[in-house]
Design an enzyme around this catalytic site. Structure first.
Site, PDB file in Angstrom:
ATOM      1  N   GLU A 270      33.612  46.679  37.188  1.00  0.00           N
ATOM      2  CA  GLU A 270      33.062  46.997  35.866  1.00  0.00           C
ATOM      3  C   GLU A 270      32.002  45.968  35.493  1.00  0.00           C
ATOM      4  O   GLU A 270      32.231  44.764  35.633  1.00  0.00           O
ATOM      5  CB  GLU A 270      34.141  46.990  34.772  1.00  0.00           C
ATOM      6  CG  GLU A 270      35.194  48.069  34.896  1.00  0.00           C
ATOM      7  CD  GLU A 270      36.256  47.964  33.804  1.00  0.00           C
ATOM      8  OE1 GLU A 270      35.992  47.289  32.780  1.00  0.00           O
ATOM      9  OE2 GLU A 270      37.334  48.557  33.970  1.00  0.00           O
TER      10      GLU A 270
ATOM     11  N   GLU B 188      43.312  45.103  35.382  1.00  0.00           N
ATOM     12  CA  GLU B 188      43.476  43.812  34.691  1.00  0.00           C
ATOM     13  C   GLU B 188      44.955  43.547  34.365  1.00  0.00           C
ATOM     14  O   GLU B 188      45.303  43.085  33.284  1.00  0.00           O
ATOM     15  CB  GLU B 188      42.611  43.767  33.434  1.00  0.00           C
ATOM     16  CG  GLU B 188      41.128  43.949  33.733  1.00  0.00           C
ATOM     17  CD  GLU B 188      40.216  43.603  32.562  1.00  0.00           C
ATOM     18  OE1 GLU B 188      40.717  43.485  31.425  1.00  0.00           O
ATOM     19  OE2 GLU B 188      38.997  43.438  32.787  1.00  0.00           O
TER      20      GLU B 188
END
Length: 484
Positions: free
Chosen positions: A296, A149
């Site tokens: 995820e 991220e």
């Protein structure tokens, strides 16, 4: 056997035909629009999303006060038949423990190492040499996640993210590993703006200067667009707009399905809507040939007073439905039959993670390897039949005569043909070194060998069937498989 009849998973002829024609059209459009010679079209890459086996994997975080030893982690993975894992680093101990297991491993360049790698080809080459070449192929490394991220959590590194991807890939090319190991970077779904209806989705325009060359890299190397998808947070932040059932994959009546007015596609869950939003956002930048891989996704099993829907039941429901959804090749409304492989967040509850209580409770297991809950996935197919009614074990009866237990143990490990090597000194199930504990291990193994036939759990009256998992420490008893 024909090639079609041996297609992986549960991909039907109709789904394959749809997928094949869709990819063929994409390849033809690339040929026309960009004047790429037909013989140079990477058609096998364009069909990747059609033909690849869908899988469920798990992320392995390490923010535990009592993190299990790598050999214990691998013992748990093997006992649960988990064949795909993602590490948030490239820990040498874990990579050594995973060697010769066949488990497919995604390793990561941690964010704190990203700046160095993104600014130096030599640093990237050294990282690949130490963390990939030194372990491959004994350790089945298939993927490198460059950062996590980065665009939102480490924005100052955004300008060098694509360089980091290229440098790592170049090092793989130099080691002749670029075909075996793919390179990408996990991104948060928050970079997709206006995600519903999915057909209107687009990426945050301020990120396009990074995303366009990144997507070009992914397309040219046959890599996936990695996305972290959390319907839990979408639900929590929607202020009641998103129904809980819609977030949890629960069946919805037709009149409650959400319809994209532009495409007339019906959405029955948040997960699919986010995935299709990613596809449409990529298409808005003229990239239509990159598969999505969810790095995820999950649901917390416990929360504080402000998180009333972080419960065991909801976590069980979400992850069970997610597993079923992926492994049944359900696909999304935009790409039916084309499954999106997903890593569940996560293997263990991480008790030292900062933040609200939910942050510590995303795991499927506790630090001792005991399940937080037993997944309800009986209708996901014959390879995933582990409902709670079938979670039974065979254990030595409390108070049973020690001599009778020893005789039954000797029979199980001898004529009973149970592999009792795990009970040897220094092995995971040696401690505690008692006749009752060793007998329980042997009794349960014999019980499983015989298809859980109740008559296989008697041993002249010193054994009994139980629903209590006898696993302890690194000694993990196999109930039923959770993952493929």
């Amino acid at each position: 056997m024909s090639k079609l009849s041996s297609l992986p998973g549960r991909l039907s002829y109709m789904q394959f035909a749809f997928c094949f024609l869709h990819r063929l059209l994409n390849a033809y459009m690339i040929h026309i629009l960009y004047n790429i010679p037909e013989e140079r079209l990477c058609f096998d890459v364009s069909l990747f999303i059609c033909l690849a086996d869908a899988f469920i994997g798990v992320n392995i975080g390490t923010d535990l006060s009592d993190m299990p030893h790598p050999t214990q982690v691998v013992a748990l993975l093997k006992s649960q038949q988990i064949k795909h894992v993602r590490l948030y680093n490239a820990d040498r101990g874990m990579l050594l423990a995973l060697a010769n297991t066949g488990i497919k491993v995604a390793i990561s360049v941690p964010n704190e190492q990203l700046l160095g790698i993104g600014q130096s080809n030599a640093t990237a080459a050294n990282w690949v040499s130490q963390n990939v070449v030194a372990h491959y192929p004994s350790t089945n490394i298939t993927t490198i996640c460059v950062g996590s991220e980065v665009l939102t959590s480490l924005p100052n590194a955004a300008p060098i993210l694509v360089n980091a991807l290229r440098f790592i890939h170049s090092a793989l090319v130099a080691s002749n590993l670029d075909r075996q190991i793919k390179v990408s970077t996990p991104l948060p779904s928050s970079i997709i703006l206006d995600p519903f209806p999915p057909s209107q989705a687009f990426f945050n325009h301020s990120l396009n200067r990074v995303l366009v060359p990144m997507l070009s890299f992914l397309q040219s190397t046959g890599s996936s667009f990695m996305l972290n998808v959390y319907p839990y947070y979408d639900y929590m932040q929607s202020n009641g707009v998103i129904p809980l059932d819609y977030a949890l994959f629960k069946p919805l009546p037709a009149n409650r399905e959400v319809v994209d007015a532009n495409t007339l596609l019906h959405y029955t869950n948040v997960f699919d809507a986010v995935i299709d939003a990613a596809y449409f956002a990529m298409a808005s930048l003229n990239f239509t040939n990159i598969p999505v891989l969810v790095t995820e996704s999950g649901w917390p099993s416990k929360g504080d007073s402000k998180e009333p829907d972080a419960t065991l039941e909801n976590a069980n429901t979400y992850n069970s439905n997610l597993i079923r959804h992926v492994l049944n090749h359900t696909g999304t409304p935009k790409h039916p039959g084309i499954a999106v492989s997903t890593y569940i967040y996560e293997l263990y509850n991480e008790d030292t993670r900062p933040g609200p209580l939910s942050e510590k409770n995303w795991g499927l297991f506790d630090a001792n390897g005991a399940p937080i809950y037993v997944l309800h996935i009986t209708d996901a197919g014959s390879v995933l039949a582990n409902d709670t009614t079938n979670q039974t074990y065979c254990a030595a009866k409390d108070g049973a005569d020690v001599k009778l237990l020893q005789a039954a143990l000797d029979w199980a490990c001898g004529p009973g043909k149970v592999d009792c090597s795990q009970l040897a000194q220094g092995q995971p199930c040696y401690e505690p070194d008692t006749v009752a504990e060793h007998a329980t291990y042997a009794f349960d193994a014999y019980y499983k060998m015989n298809g859980k036939d109740p008559e296989a759990c008697d041993f002249k009256g010193v054994a009994a069937i139980t629903t209590s998992n006898p696993s302890h420490g690194s000694c993990v008893f196999l109930g039923r498989c959770y993952f493929v």
